[in-house]
Design a protein around this motif. Structure first.
Motif, PDB file in Angstrom:
ATOM      1  N   THR A  55      41.432  23.075 -51.781  1.00  0.00           N
ATOM      2  CA  THR A  55      41.236  23.687 -50.460  1.00  0.00           C
ATOM      3  C   THR A  55      42.496  24.387 -49.995  1.00  0.00           C
ATOM      4  O   THR A  55      43.598  24.163 -50.503  1.00  0.00           O
ATOM      5  CB  THR A  55      40.861  22.613 -49.415  1.00  0.00           C
ATOM      6  N   ARG A  72      38.267  26.200 -41.525  1.00  0.00           N
ATOM      7  CA  ARG A  72      36.832  25.889 -41.481  1.00  0.00           C
ATOM      8  C   ARG A  72      36.290  25.668 -42.888  1.00  0.00           C
ATOM      9  O   ARG A  72      35.428  24.822 -43.110  1.00  0.00           O
ATOM     10  CB  ARG A  72      36.067  27.022 -40.778  1.00  0.00           C
ATOM     11  N   GLN A  73      36.773  26.470 -43.838  1.00  0.00           N
ATOM     12  CA  GLN A  73      36.377  26.266 -45.231  1.00  0.00           C
ATOM     13  C   GLN A  73      36.783  24.857 -45.696  1.00  0.00           C
ATOM     14  O   GLN A  73      36.016  24.171 -46.376  1.00  0.00           O
ATOM     15  CB  GLN A  73      37.041  27.316 -46.120  1.00  0.00           C
ATOM     16  N   GLU A  75      37.298  22.202 -43.789  1.00  0.00           N
ATOM     17  CA  GLU A  75      36.496  21.181 -43.106  1.00  0.00           C
ATOM     18  C   GLU A  75      35.099  21.095 -43.697  1.00  0.00           C
ATOM     19  O   GLU A  75      34.518  20.001 -43.788  1.00  0.00           O
ATOM     20  CB  GLU A  75      36.439  21.486 -41.617  1.00  0.00           C
ATOM     21  N   ALA A  76      34.544  22.233 -44.133  1.00  0.00           N
ATOM     22  CA  ALA A  76      33.235  22.215 -44.788  1.00  0.00           C
ATOM     23  C   ALA A  76      33.310  21.447 -46.102  1.00  0.00           C
ATOM     24  O   ALA A  76      32.389  20.688 -46.448  1.00  0.00           O
ATOM     25  CB  ALA A  76      32.754  23.641 -45.026  1.00  0.00           C
ATOM     26  N   THR A  79      33.335  17.786 -45.402  1.00  0.00           N
ATOM     27  CA  THR A  79      32.025  17.265 -45.009  1.00  0.00           C
ATOM     28  C   THR A  79      31.156  16.952 -46.225  1.00  0.00           C
ATOM     29  O   THR A  79      30.446  15.935 -46.257  1.00  0.00           O
ATOM     30  CB  THR A  79      31.301  18.273 -44.104  1.00  0.00           C
ATOM     31  N   GLU A  80      31.201  17.816 -47.254  1.00  0.00           N
ATOM     32  CA  GLU A  80      30.339  17.607 -48.408  1.00  0.00           C
ATOM     33  C   GLU A  80      30.919  16.655 -49.433  1.00  0.00           C
ATOM     34  O   GLU A  80      30.217  16.238 -50.361  1.00  0.00           O
ATOM     35  CB  GLU A  80      30.031  18.940 -49.087  1.00  0.00           C
ATOM     36  N   LYS A 108      36.743  11.747 -39.406  1.00  0.00           N
ATOM     37  CA  LYS A 108      35.600  12.084 -40.265  1.00  0.00           C
ATOM     38  C   LYS A 108      34.935  10.837 -40.843  1.00  0.00           C
ATOM     39  O   LYS A 108      33.759  10.875 -41.210  1.00  0.00           O
ATOM     40  CB  LYS A 108      36.052  13.003 -41.400  1.00  0.00           C
TER      41      LYS A 108
END
Length: 452
Positions: A55, A72-73, A75-76, A79-80, A108
């Protein structure tokens, strides 16, 4: 299983990604912000297969900016992912931006493994314990560049996902046997014209490297795969290292940089010293640099065939070495003649012994029994009338051996007492000639009111 690597810019995320994926997929550069999009690759570690996500560095910027869109990339990806590897730069210690994004990761609620990268140097090893304050558990010291600490990372991943199967039992067995088969990385360094390339040729029993009376023939750090008594070795011949003030030519600067990089990538270093002009200031500076990098070291006293009165001369050199390099007391010094191929087996046996000591670990119980004896023999001082108490000791890492002592008033313990402990470790546990890191940590007072 999906694992994401997180952290602020330039802490070594892409370097770890490339190592675990096994290919240079991610661009690595000293400038921050090179990685922008998240990158996925199929990785493996000790027979454990997983999808790894590299990342962009976490940066506290506005949502509309490029850095905000990069975040944002990231954080995405978080999330996954099933597991987060949160990485800090141990050389810099914990920064405010590390604390800010560690809090974000905690919110998170994903399983997190805390990695303290670049921990191979003395400065890095000293800052690892600071990472506890991030609240992400015990920090794992690693070197993504050198591949150190990955066995501890493997155990931490299995602890987080104990039912995650390895690919098959045969691969697991292969993974356990992989370490002994991995080549030992050995660099041959020294001043120009000390006989480094001649020594490499003598070890290989072939004229593999160009040699001659002129100084500076070798320009690149050349790696050769070799085997000694069945042990695979990656042998690096390097350019001669002169004093920095004497290096002006651009090509020589690149050669020196290549040699320094070979030292950082090595596990053991042979420092070749010219027996006719031994232990000049540059020899001592090179040895000190190797010690600061935390590499194991053996000194090859070359051109021994031209020395007269060898016995008395060797004793004088040993005394000079102990006086000039007390931080490497007891380092192996082997008299060799690369030209006549004399004493080469003895030199390589010393290399293997140095590598074994560099990897050595001492049980915590044995360390604390030893610490009690050292304190009883010579109690710590009492500056200002307050006795410094050494409460507990453990070995936090090997490669090089690194020890942590928890004590009261750590900042008041004088360097002389630290040297007393380091020398005691050398004598009691056989760490002669091996770089040792001894870190002092303030033991917390349970009765002291917590700061708000």
């Amino acid at each position: 299983l999906k694992i994401v690597i997180l952290g602020r810019p330039n802490v070594g995320k892409s370097t770890l990604f490339n190592r675990l994926v096994g290919r240079k997929l991610a661009i690595v550069d000293d400038r921050p912000g090179v990685t922008r999009d998240r990158r996925m690759g199929e990785a493996s570690l000790g027979g454990l297969a997983f999808t790894l996500i590299d990342t962009a560095g976490l940066d506290d910027a506005g949502a509309a900016t490029l850095e905000g869109r990069m975040r944002r990339q990231t954080e995405a990806a978080m999330t996954e992912a099933d597991l987060c590897l949160f990485m800090i730069d141990a050389r810099d210690g914990v920064t405010p931006i590390d604390r800010h994004f560690a809090a974000l990761v905690r919110r998170k609620g994903k399983p997190v493994i805390l990695l303290a990268n670049k921990a191979e140097s003395r400065r890095g090893a000293g800052n690892v314990q600071e990472a506890y304050e991030l609240g992400l558990g015990e920090p794992i010291p690693i070197s993504a560049e050198h591949g150190e600490g990955l066995d501890d990372l493997y155990n931490a991943i299995l602890a987080a996902f104990p039912h995650e199967p390895v690919e098959d039992e045969a691969q697991e067995e292969d993974a356990r046997e992989e370490e002994p088969r991995r080549p030992l990385r050995l660099a041959v360094i020294g001043r120009p014209n000390a006989g480094k390339s001649t020594l490499v040729n003598a070890l290989l029993s072939e004229e593999r490297m160009l040699t001659g009376p002129e100084a500076g023939i070798t320009r690149d750090a050349i790696a050769i795969d070799w085997s000694f008594k069945g042990r695979a070795i990656s042998l690096w011949d390097t350019a001669g290292l002169r004093r920095k003030a004497k290096v002006h030519d651009a090509l020589e600067k690149l050669s020196v940089a290549d040699a320094l990089r070979a030292i950082r990538f090595s596990e053991v270093v042979i420092l070749v010293v010219d027996a006719e002009t031994p232990f000049e200031n540059q020899d001592l500076q090179i040895a000190d640099m190797v010690e600061k990098e935390g590499r194991a070291i053996v000194i090859a006293l070359n051109k021994w065939d031209v020395v007269d009165n060898k016995g008395a001369y060797l004793k004088d050199l040993q005394r000079e070495l102990d006086r000039s390099l007390p931080q490497l007391r007891g380092v192996a010094m082997i008299a060799v003649s690369a030209l006549r191929r004399q004493n080469l087996d003895r030199l390589m046996d010393a290399v293997l012994d140095a590598y074994r000591l560099w990897n050595k670990r001492i049980a915590t119980s044995a360390l604390n029994r030893w610490l009690e004896e050292m304190i009883e023999r010579h109690p710590p001082p009492a500056p200002g009338g307050r006795r410094i108490k050494l409460r507990y000791m453990t070995q936090s890492n090997a490669r090089p051996p690194t020890f942590v002592v928890f004590c009261s008033n750590a900042k008041d313990l004088p360097q002389s007492y630290t040297r007393y402990l380091v020398n005691g470790l050398r004598d009691a546990f056989g760490f002669l000639g091996t770089p040792i890191r001894l870190l002092l940590r303030q033991a917390k007072n349970p009765y002291e009111p917590k700061k708000r």
